[in-house]
Design a protein around this motif. Structure first.
Motif: not given
Length: 251
Positions: A81-85, A108-112, A116-121, A123-131
């Motif tokens: 999820g989007p939180t610290h843990d 793209r999914t999170f922006h769609e 405008k509510a797609a904040n840093v928290a 968008m963190k969920m769009a970060d995945v292991p490379a590959g």
């Protein structure tokens, strides 16, 4: 290495890592283990280990590396999820020495979805292991992230179940054949007989489960195999050795 008949039965193995302090502290009851164990068995997959660990980067990293090398397929639940843990993605990346990257499909999914509510928290969920592979669905479910042989699921049971059902056919393999014998006896009454049959039937897995508070039967013995003919032989042998008056039914 010589392949045995049992090896040739093509058993696909799986491991499950449940991630979350809330499970270990008793704040939340785990439902995902039972769901995945049941579903995987119905698909012919043998779930061999379930590990429940906290939201700890080092533990996630170590378990991900260990499970990935030990099993054909690995499932993780929680920590996305989007939180610290929510550090499952980071832990898996660390396990394999890769960086987190912003995946364009998720971005793209999170922006769609959030605009405008797609904040840093978020968008963190769009970060995945490379590959990573990102599996998109025609439904409104968020895409599923797969890194190597690790399927990374959310911890909320409803979301996990919905996503799993959309990809379940990826895991299907040859089925398990199962028979249950209901007995009016105690385990001590049948232990010697069952041990002899178990010893002679390598490709069949047996289980013995006491049942409390039932007047009709007190034990369920299960016999299971990927090889139907071997199951039939083992079952015939076991039934031939058990006293007939303790057998209630076979299903």
């Amino acid at each position: 290495m010589v392949m045995t008949k049992c090896d040739q039965a093509s058993i696909k193995t799986a491991g499950l890592i449940i991630i979350g302090n809330e499970i270990l502290s008793g704040k939340t009851q785990d439902q995902n283990s039972f769901f995945l164990a049941t579903e995987l068995r119905s698909l012919g997959v043998s779930l061999l280990r379930i590990s429940v660990i906290p939201d700890d980067l080092e533990m996630i990293s170590k378990e991900a590396a260990l499970f990935s090398s030990a099993f054909d397929v690995v499932f993780t639940s929680g920590g996305v999820g989007p939180t610290h843990d929510d550090i499952t993605m980071e832990g898996i990346a660390k396990a394999f020495g890769v960086q987190l990257m912003r995946h364009p499909v998720l971005e793209r999914t999170f922006h769609e979805r959030y605009g405008k509510a797609a904040n840093v928290a978020i968008m963190k969920m769009a970060d995945v292991p490379a590959g990573s592979e990102v599996v998109e669905f025609e439904t409104r479910n968020f895409p599923l992230v797969v890194f190597r042989n690790i399927y990374i699921f959310p911890g909320i049971p409803r979301y996990l179940q919905e996503k799993f059902n959309l990809v379940r056919e990826r895991f299907r393999t040859s089925v398990f054949f199962l028979k249950r014998i209901y007995l009016r006896a105690t385990e001590a009454d049948i232990a010697a007989i069952l041990n002899v049959v178990v010893e002679k039937n390598d490709c069949v897995t047996f289980g013995s489960y006491p049942i409390l508070g039932n007047d009709d039967y007190q034990i369920i013995v299960t016999a299971e195999s990927k090889i139907e003919a071997d199951l039939a032989v083992a079952l015939e042998e076991l039934l031939g050795k058990l006293p007939g008056n303790i057998i209630v039914k076979i299903a």
